[in-house]
Design an enzyme around this catalytic site. Structure first.
Site, PDB file in Angstrom:
ATOM      1  N   CYS A   1      19.128 -27.481  21.917  1.00  0.00           N
ATOM      2  CA  CYS A   1      19.022 -27.652  20.470  1.00  0.00           C
ATOM      3  C   CYS A   1      19.198 -29.114  20.081  1.00  0.00           C
ATOM      4  O   CYS A   1      20.150 -29.772  20.507  1.00  0.00           O
ATOM      5  CB  CYS A   1      20.091 -26.799  19.792  1.00  0.00           C
TER       6      CYS A   1
ATOM      7  N   CYS B   1      11.428 -20.223  21.039  1.00  0.00           N
ATOM      8  CA  CYS B   1      11.687 -21.195  19.974  1.00  0.00           C
ATOM      9  C   CYS B   1      10.399 -21.952  19.697  1.00  0.00           C
ATOM     10  O   CYS B   1       9.860 -22.622  20.584  1.00  0.00           O
ATOM     11  CB  CYS B   1      12.799 -22.149  20.407  1.00  0.00           C
TER      12      CYS B   1
ATOM     13  N   CYS C   1      17.150 -35.805   9.769  1.00  0.00           N
ATOM     14  CA  CYS C   1      18.556 -35.492  10.031  1.00  0.00           C
ATOM     15  C   CYS C   1      19.057 -36.439  11.117  1.00  0.00           C
ATOM     16  O   CYS C   1      18.412 -36.623  12.147  1.00  0.00           O
ATOM     17  CB  CYS C   1      18.717 -34.038  10.453  1.00  0.00           C
TER      18      CYS C   1
ATOM     19  N   CYS D   1       8.995 -34.552  12.202  1.00  0.00           N
ATOM     20  CA  CYS D   1       9.709 -34.014  11.043  1.00  0.00           C
ATOM     21  C   CYS D   1      10.042 -35.154  10.092  1.00  0.00           C
ATOM     22  O   CYS D   1      10.448 -36.242  10.525  1.00  0.00           O
ATOM     23  CB  CYS D   1      11.000 -33.316  11.481  1.00  0.00           C
TER      24      CYS D   1
ATOM     25  N   GLU E   1       6.743 -29.162  21.236  1.00  0.00           N
ATOM     26  CA  GLU E   1       7.429 -28.453  22.309  1.00  0.00           C
ATOM     27  C   GLU E   1       7.798 -27.031  21.884  1.00  0.00           C
ATOM     28  O   GLU E   1       8.160 -26.772  20.733  1.00  0.00           O
ATOM     29  CB  GLU E   1       8.669 -29.238  22.746  1.00  0.00           C
TER      30      GLU E   1
ATOM     31  N   CYS F   1      19.295 -35.506  15.061  1.00  0.00           N
ATOM     32  CA  CYS F   1      18.199 -34.750  15.667  1.00  0.00           C
ATOM     33  C   CYS F   1      17.139 -35.709  16.198  1.00  0.00           C
ATOM     34  O   CYS F   1      16.624 -36.562  15.472  1.00  0.00           O
ATOM     35  CB  CYS F   1      17.581 -33.800  14.631  1.00  0.00           C
TER      36      CYS F   1
END
Length: 365
Positions: A340, A106, A117, A113, A93, A120
């Site tokens: 975010c 962004c 975390c 990933c 994205e 997230c």
């Protein structure tokens, strides 16, 4: 038939080297680079100052390939999010955030990933692969085209942040190629101050970025001490705060700004207490910095809640009363899951990771 080379995979030096293999001089590479990135041209026949014979050879041996848009969503606040197909069952994205004085894009650097975390959504879907340089810069190339940017018009995208899906410094080789194209006067001509790389804190790669292409730096901090950060940002188990802060100070020697931006997601009852704010004040005495407080954006099955507005204001006030710049990020695009921490895309997870990732290295005492 010879496999076509994607010219978006090359910065100017790489393009010069490839053109040399075709028997062409460096100025030809710079000509084509301008057509590709400044003018957004993908059809070699439209590159009118390039010799016809070279255009024909480029058509046979090269291509301009970007990720393919499969979804285009626009938020009520004007934020625009694209879901981009990068093949092998994966999509990433890219988000454009329009503001009065600037337009920020962004960009994602990985399909998924591996850093996991805990707050997230990207990290919760696993990890497949790094994006190529062409897939990274292709997001900027494509966004310019879809937003109607022209070479002789006002710049639609004035700022780029590597804050999308993935950890940029875990894919540094490809990210560096893309960064050089963003900064190149023959490419997008952005200043180093207007390009930001965000990292969770991979210390050796921070040092390498400083040496190779020092743009503005943001660090995903999210906790003021090792015990809490170990839980929220597992890479801290390998590179604890003492090492991270030292790397930040080394980076500032070459950085285009005289501060590091510490990103801090506000999690209700987890990292938003007064004591946490006072610990951050101590960190700010060690590193020239500002804090960007980010209200947590929920996603399915998350164990966290957003800190109440009054708690965020009080937290920011403690930092500000200590003379520290602390801003609260305005939530944008959350109605299209573009805020975010919400970027999820679609990843064919081949890691089969079901437990938090573990890092090798010398344990801390």
């Amino acid at each position: 038939m010879t496999k076509q080379v994607n010219l978006l995979d090359f910065d100017v030096d790489g393009l010069i080297d490839w053109f040399a293999t075709q028997g062409e001089k460096p100025f030809r590479a710079r000509q084509v680079l301008r057509w590709l990135h400044r003018f957004g041209v993908s059809d070699f026949e439209q590159m009118t100052d390039v010799a016809k014979s070279l255009r024909a050879r480029l058509g046979e041996r090269a291509c301009v390939h970007t990720p393919e848009p499969v979804r285009d969503a626009v938020s009520t606040d004007g934020t625009r999010k694209w879901l981009l197909d990068v093949g092998q069952g994966n999509a990433v994205e890219t988000v454009f955030i329009p503001e009065t004085s600037r337009g920020t894009l962004c960009i994602s650097s990985q399909a998924g990933c591996a850093l996991d975390c805990s707050f997230c959504s990207t990290g919760k879907q696993g990890f497949n692969r790094n994006l190529t340089a062409g897939e990274i810069i292709g997001q900027l190339w494509l966004a310019n085209r879809l937003l109607g940017a022209t070479a002789d018009g006002d710049r639609v995208i004035s700022n780029v942040v590597m804050m999308g899906m993935g950890e940029p410094l875990a894919n540094l080789d490809n990210v560096l190629v893309a960064l050089r194209l963003m900064l190149d006067d023959h490419g997008y001509g952005l200043s180093r101050r207007r390009v930001t790389v965000s990292t969770s804190g991979i210390v050796p790669a921070m040092d390498r970025l400083r040496e190779a292409c020092p743009v503005a730096l943001a660090v995903s901090l999210h906790a003021p001490n090792d015990a809490l950060r170990d839980q929220l940002v597992p890479i801290n188990q390998k590179y604890p705060l003492k090492e991270l802060l030292a790397a930040c100070n080394r980076y500032l020697v070459a950085a285009p700004r005289d501060f590091v931006t510490f990103e801090y997601v506000m999690l209700d009852g987890v990292n938003d207490l007064d004591t946490h704010a006072h610990e951050l004040v101590a960190i700010a005495r060690e590193v020239s910095c500002k804090f960007n407080l980010i209200p947590f954006n929920p996603f399915p099955n998350s164990p966290y809640r957003r800190s109440p507005s009054e708690r965020i204001r009080r937290f920011a006030g403690i930092l500000q009363d200590a003379g520290i710049v602390a801003t609260t990020r305005k939530t944008r695009g959350d109605d299209v899951d573009a805020a975010c921490g919400q970027l999820a895309g679609q990843v064919q997870d081949k890691t089969r990771r079901t437990q938090p990732i573990h890092f090798t290295g010398t344990p801390r005492s």
